[in-house]
Design a protein around this motif. Structure first.
Motif, short mmCIF file in Angstrom:
data_model
loop_
_atom_site.label_atom_id
_atom_site.label_comp_id
_atom_site.label_asym_id
_atom_site.label_seq_id
_atom_site.Cartn_x
_atom_site.Cartn_y
_atom_site.Cartn_z
N ASN A 11 18.88 12.11 5.07
CA ASN A 11 19.63 12.48 3.87
C ASN A 11 19.15 11.68 2.67
N GLY A 12 17.89 11.32 2.61
CA GLY A 12 17.37 10.54 1.49
C GLY A 12 15.93 10.13 1.76
N ALA A 13 15.37 9.44 0.77
CA ALA A 13 13.98 9.00 0.88
C ALA A 13 13.88 7.82 1.84
N LEU A 14 12.79 7.80 2.61
CA LEU A 14 12.52 6.73 3.57
C LEU A 14 11.30 5.95 3.10
N ASP A 15 11.32 4.65 3.34
CA ASP A 15 10.19 3.80 2.98
C ASP A 15 9.99 2.78 4.09
N ARG A 16 8.95 2.98 4.89
CA ARG A 16 8.72 2.09 6.01
C ARG A 16 8.44 0.67 5.56
N GLU A 17 7.80 0.52 4.37
CA GLU A 17 7.47 -0.82 3.89
C GLU A 17 8.73 -1.60 3.54
N ILE A 26 22.35 3.71 17.15
CA ILE A 26 21.22 4.58 17.46
C ILE A 26 19.99 4.03 16.75
N PRO A 27 19.01 3.53 17.49
CA PRO A 27 17.79 3.01 16.82
C PRO A 27 16.87 4.15 16.42
N VAL A 28 16.45 4.13 15.16
CA VAL A 28 15.52 5.14 14.63
C VAL A 28 14.35 4.41 14.00
N SER A 29 13.15 4.67 14.50
CA SER A 29 11.94 4.03 13.97
C SER A 29 11.33 4.92 12.90
N ILE A 30 10.83 4.27 11.83
CA ILE A 30 10.16 4.98 10.74
C ILE A 30 8.66 4.78 10.91
N THR A 31 7.93 5.86 11.05
CA THR A 31 6.48 5.77 11.20
C THR A 31 5.81 5.74 9.84
N ASP A 32 4.67 5.11 9.81
CA ASP A 32 4.00 4.83 8.54
C ASP A 32 3.23 6.05 8.03
N VAL A 33 3.21 6.16 6.70
CA VAL A 33 2.38 7.13 5.98
C VAL A 33 1.54 6.34 4.99
N ASN A 34 0.32 6.73 4.80
CA ASN A 34 -0.59 5.98 3.92
C ASN A 34 -0.23 6.24 2.46
N ASP A 35 0.78 5.49 1.97
CA ASP A 35 1.24 5.67 0.59
C ASP A 35 1.07 4.40 -0.25
N ASN A 36 0.36 3.41 0.25
CA ASN A 36 0.12 2.18 -0.51
C ASN A 36 -1.37 1.87 -0.50
N ALA A 57 -8.12 -8.44 0.09
CA ALA A 57 -7.12 -7.46 -0.32
C ALA A 57 -6.16 -7.25 0.84
N SER A 58 -4.96 -6.84 0.52
CA SER A 58 -3.94 -6.59 1.53
C SER A 58 -3.35 -5.20 1.30
N ASP A 59 -2.78 -4.64 2.38
CA ASP A 59 -2.20 -3.29 2.32
C ASP A 59 -0.84 -3.34 2.99
N LEU A 60 0.18 -2.83 2.29
CA LEU A 60 1.54 -2.87 2.81
C LEU A 60 1.77 -1.89 3.95
N SER A 110 -7.50 8.47 2.58
CA SER A 110 -7.63 7.03 2.33
C SER A 110 -7.36 6.72 0.87
N LEU A 111 -6.86 5.50 0.63
CA LEU A 111 -6.59 5.01 -0.72
C LEU A 111 -7.47 3.79 -0.98
N SER A 112 -7.82 3.58 -2.24
CA SER A 112 -8.73 2.48 -2.56
C SER A 112 -8.33 1.82 -3.87
#
Length: 870
Positions: free
Chosen positions: A401-407, A432-442, A470-473, A535-537
């Protein structure tokens, strides 16, 4: 049991879909593996989807009576189904099933109606019963007999009773509350104990099945004597409502009975009926004297909702007489069971870019209580981006019911609260445990947008220059970073020819050894790219500054040894006084900074007492006046050193030839103080004519130069200038013409003049306002000069601190500078008026660059030039 077996093999199936629910109807006691219906076809699914989408059946009752044949898509019987055990005497027996289909997640409700078959015969609690009847009983009297029990329902249930033939007794039935039929023994004629004291009858119970099933009970009747009145209850049936939470010892009811007899025949004792089940004895107790019934155990509405207790009142006569009544106890439900939350489908990981409304899990709720106590509502905590979407019959879908952000949050523990409608309400919670899977958005992020690297020249090729990071979230493959260098040009050559980078750790290595004199600074564009899809750069700039090392020895540019051989020949008059400028040694150093600071030193001399060399300017002057005893040929060895570490040096040999006075410049003769002569007037006339001729010649020359300068300035934007504070020592007719090019920050010049030694080289000595000696020499520049290289060398030689005045002579010995204007500033002051700093850079024997600077960027003090910036 042959007729019963026919039902196992001859059943029909009935299914229908009502309001989105599929309903099947089957008889009970089907064999395992019997087909209930084609579930795949009824749900509109292909056979492949049953396996791919992991179709499974869950029972709301907890027992798994059915399963799905994945090969055929059929719903089959998985276990023995006993309708009487499941639903008892309920007229309707429906097993609700939940069909769960994944990918995408769907929930279907299926109802299976269990139809009754005549698989139970009527039974009596006791196969043999004893009945005592006084002989004086009236004809028509009725005595209640034990009722038979048939678990089946409908037409298969108990329908009638029959009694074996007997002239004294007949059988009647009566219907009591609840539709139950009770058999009664009716006296048809007076009994005579003396004729027949014992009567044996066979009571048969018949059901309505086809074929009919029956059960029997042997009734033995003992004819009693004399006590001809039996106890009578006020009511045949008593009804009591009892709270489920009643405490043991609570009084439930006190039934009353009377006996018309007297004495022992009228004394009554109360007890539970002989056929009372153990569950009643466990839960209730009766006072034999008062008939008071009390609670002995703890009630549970969810186990037993009601009790029917047979109470007997028996007198003490002989024979004993007894009366019966039934106490019906209804248990009132209390909200003593908290709701139960059941995960119909385990939650799956959710992508962080999942749209709102994505189904995460299926949830159901149930409460063992009844009525409002069993009505359950589910709620979520408001701080999570999830909500519950109701389905049917206390089933819910957990959706986003809203935006998710794994970071920000990678794991949610969603707390579901179930609350019933009881008073007071009861609730339960489930996480209820719910895991958020990552999307390459950073994209990758460097520690800083640009880096400065300082590298000494002449380093070893292949050595590490610098490491970027460099680091990636993001997570996993989306956070794995590889480094690369974007292609660019450095001096028209690809940057990959200079450096390369380790793609795994960002370490940058040199491909060659750098030379400060060829390359001072260049930049590298480093790209950090993750391995996501897409990929992001991110790019970062690495500025590489080459630091100078003292790897170049000073080079002598004047006097030129290439033109004159290994020796430099100079001439000077024997009449030279102390401080006379003999020559000026000029050298340059390709290095910069302290490595280019040049100092001059007289290493060897024919007569060390006669000459001196200025430490910073390289001017060779006389220390004393030349005497007649001095050799006419002098040889000087001048050593030139830089200020680097280690020190680099060069030497030049200067040969000086002393000449008589006739070779002295006319300017010196003109400046000599002459004593009044006592010669004749003819000599005086010659002198006046000579002076007038020289004056006229000088005036004409000046006018010609002035006209030429004006014409050139109008046509080409250049100018011709002559120092007003410069004097010609060796040749009074020698002129200096300086043509400036004002295009850009660097002003380069052409210098024209004459020399007594060579017509191919020209120089001019100019004196600063504070000195009577020569300051610098201007050389005519070549037309093939590469001024970009000159600018680079010049930039590298300038100081770093903008506010730090530096003495130009020791710091930049390859520059010769002087100040224009008529007045010199005081110590610590900047230029005033139109004073201008003019410096000439010698970078080859026939080329020079002139740089000018306006105040307050430079100051001129005591003949020395100080600068701040250019």
């Amino acid at each position: 049991r042959r007729w019963q077996s026919l039902w196992w093999y001859h059943f029909f199936l009935l299914w229908s879909t009502i309001h989105g629910q599929t309903r099947y109807s089957i008889p009970e006691e089907l064999k395992r593996g019997s087909v209930v219906g084609n579930l795949a076809k009824d749900l509109g699914l292909g056979l492949s989807e049953i396996f791919d989408r992991k179709l499974r059946v869950a029972s709301e009752t907890g027992e798994q009576y059915f399963s799905v044949d994945a090969g055929k898509g059929e719903l089959v019987v998985n276990d023995r189904i006993d309708r009487e055990a499941l639903c008892g005497q309920s007229p309707s027996c429906v097993l609700p099933l939940q069909v769960v289909i994944e990918d995408p997640l769907q929930l279907h409700r299926i109802e299976v109606e269990i139809r009754d078959i005549n698989d139970n015969s009527p039974t009596f609690l006791s196969n043999v019963s004893l009945l005592k009847i006084p002989e004086l009983v009236l004809v028509g009297s009725r005595f209640a007999l034990e009722s038979a029990v048939d678990p089946d329902i409908g037409s298969n249930s108990l329908k009638s009773y029959t009694l074996s033939k007997n002239e004294c007794f007949s059988l009647k039935t009566k219907e009591i509350e609840g539709g139950k039929t009770v058999p009664e023994l009716v006296i048809e004629k007076p009994l005579d104990r003396e004729k027949k004291a014992v009567h044996k009858l066979l009571l048969t119970a018949l059901d309505g099945g086809n074929p009919v099933r029956s059960g029997t009970s042997q009734i033995t009747i003992n004819v009693l004597d004399a006590n001809d009145n039996f106890p009578v209850f006020e009511k045949n049936n008593y009804k009591v409502a009892l709270d489920e939470k009643s405490k043991p010892g609570a009084v439930i009811i006190k039934p009353k009975a009377t006996d018309a007899d007297e004495g022992l025949n009228g004394e009554i004792e109360f007890s539970f009926g002989s056929r009372t089940p153990d569950s009643v004895f466990t839960m209730f107790d009766i006072n034999p004297l008062s008939g008071e019934i009390t609670l002995k155990g703890e009630l549970d509405y969810e186990t037993t909702k009601s009790y029917d207790i047979d109470v007997t009142a028996k007198d003490k006569g002989s024979p004993e007489m007894e009366g019966h009544c039934v106490v019906h106890i209804d248990i009132i439900d209390v909200n003593d069971n908290a709701p139960d939350i059941v995960l119909t489908s385990q939650p799956k990981p959710v992508r962080e870019d999942a749209p709102s409304g994505t189904v995460v899990a299926l949830i159901s709720a149930r409460d063992l209580d009844s009525g409002d106590n069993g009505k359950v509502t589910l709620q979520l905590t408001k701080s999570t981006p999830f909500t519950l979407k109701p389905s049917f019959s206390n089933n819910y879908a957990l959706v986003t019911n809203g935006a998710l952000d794994r970071e920000s949050i990678s794991q949610y523990n969603i707390e579901v609260t179930a609350t019933d409608a009881g008073s007071p309400p009861l609730s339960s919670k489930k996480n209820i445990p719910v895991s958020i899977t990552d999307v390459n958005d950073n994209p990758p992020v460097f520690t800083q947008p640009s880096y400065n690297v300082y590298l000494k020249e002449n380093g070893v090729a292949g050595s590490i220059l610098f490491s970027v990071s460099a680091s990636d979230l993001d997570f996993g493959e989306n956070a794995k970073i590889s480094y690369s260098i974007l292609d660019s040009k450095v001096q028209d050559v690809s940057v990959s020819s200079y450096v390369y980078i380790n793609s795994d750790n960002g370490s940058i290595y040199s491909m060659l050894s750098f030379d400060y004199e060829k390359l001072k600074v260049f930049q590298i564009q480093v790209q950090a790219k993750d391995q996501g899809s897409p990929s992001l750069s991110t790019n970062a700039t690495v500025h590489v500054f080459i630091l100078d090392q003292n790897d170049n020895a000073p080079a002598v540019i004047y006097p030129s040894s290439a033109a004159l051989g290994s020796l430099s020949h100079q001439r000077m008059p024997r009449s030279a006084k102390a401080g006379h400028l003999v020559t000026k040694v000029t050298a340059v150093d390709a290095d910069s900074g302290h490595n280019a600071w040049i100092s001059y030193k007289l290493a060897e001399a024919t007569d060390a007492s006669l000459f001196t060399v200025n430490l910073y300017t390289g001017e060779v002057r006389t220390k004393r006046a030349v005497s007649e005893q001095d050799d006419s040929s002098q040889r000087l060895l001048i050593e030139i050193k830089d200020d680097g570490e280690p020190v680099q040096s060069a030497t030049v040999t200067v040969s000086i030839l002393m000449e008589d006075a006739l070779h002295e410049p006319i300017l010196d003769i003109r400046h000599k103080v002459t004593e009044p002569s006592k010669k004749t007037g003819r000599i005086t006339l010659y002198l006046i004519l000579s002076l007038a001729s020289v004056s006229v010649l000088s005036l004409v020359t000046f006018l010609i130069l002035a006209v030429k300068c004006i014409r050139n300035s109008r046509s080409s934007g250049s100018c011709c200038m002559r120092r007003t504070d410069c004097d010609d020592y060796k040749n009074p007719n020698r002129n200096l013409q300086i043509q400036l090019n004002t295009d850009g920050p660097i002003k380069y010049v052409e210098v024209l003049g004459g020399d007594m030694l060579s017509q191919s080289q020209s120089f001019r000595s100019c004196m600063s306002p504070m000195s009577e000696y020569s300051d610098f020499t201007l050389i005519k520049p070549s037309s093939t000069t590469d001024f970009k290289e000159v600018i680079s060398v010049l930039d590298a030689s300038l100081p770093d601190k903008a506010n730090d005045y530096s003495f130009i002579s020791p710091s930049l010995p390859k520059y010769n500078c002087f100040c224009t204007g008529s007045e010199a500033p005081e110590t610590g002051e900047s230029f005033r008026g139109t004073n201008t700093l003019i410096c000439v850079l010698f970078f080859s024997p026939k080329a020079a660059v002139m740089i000018t600077s306006k105040p307050p960027k430079a100051v001129c003090l005591n003949g020395n030039v100080y600068y701040r910036s250019w």
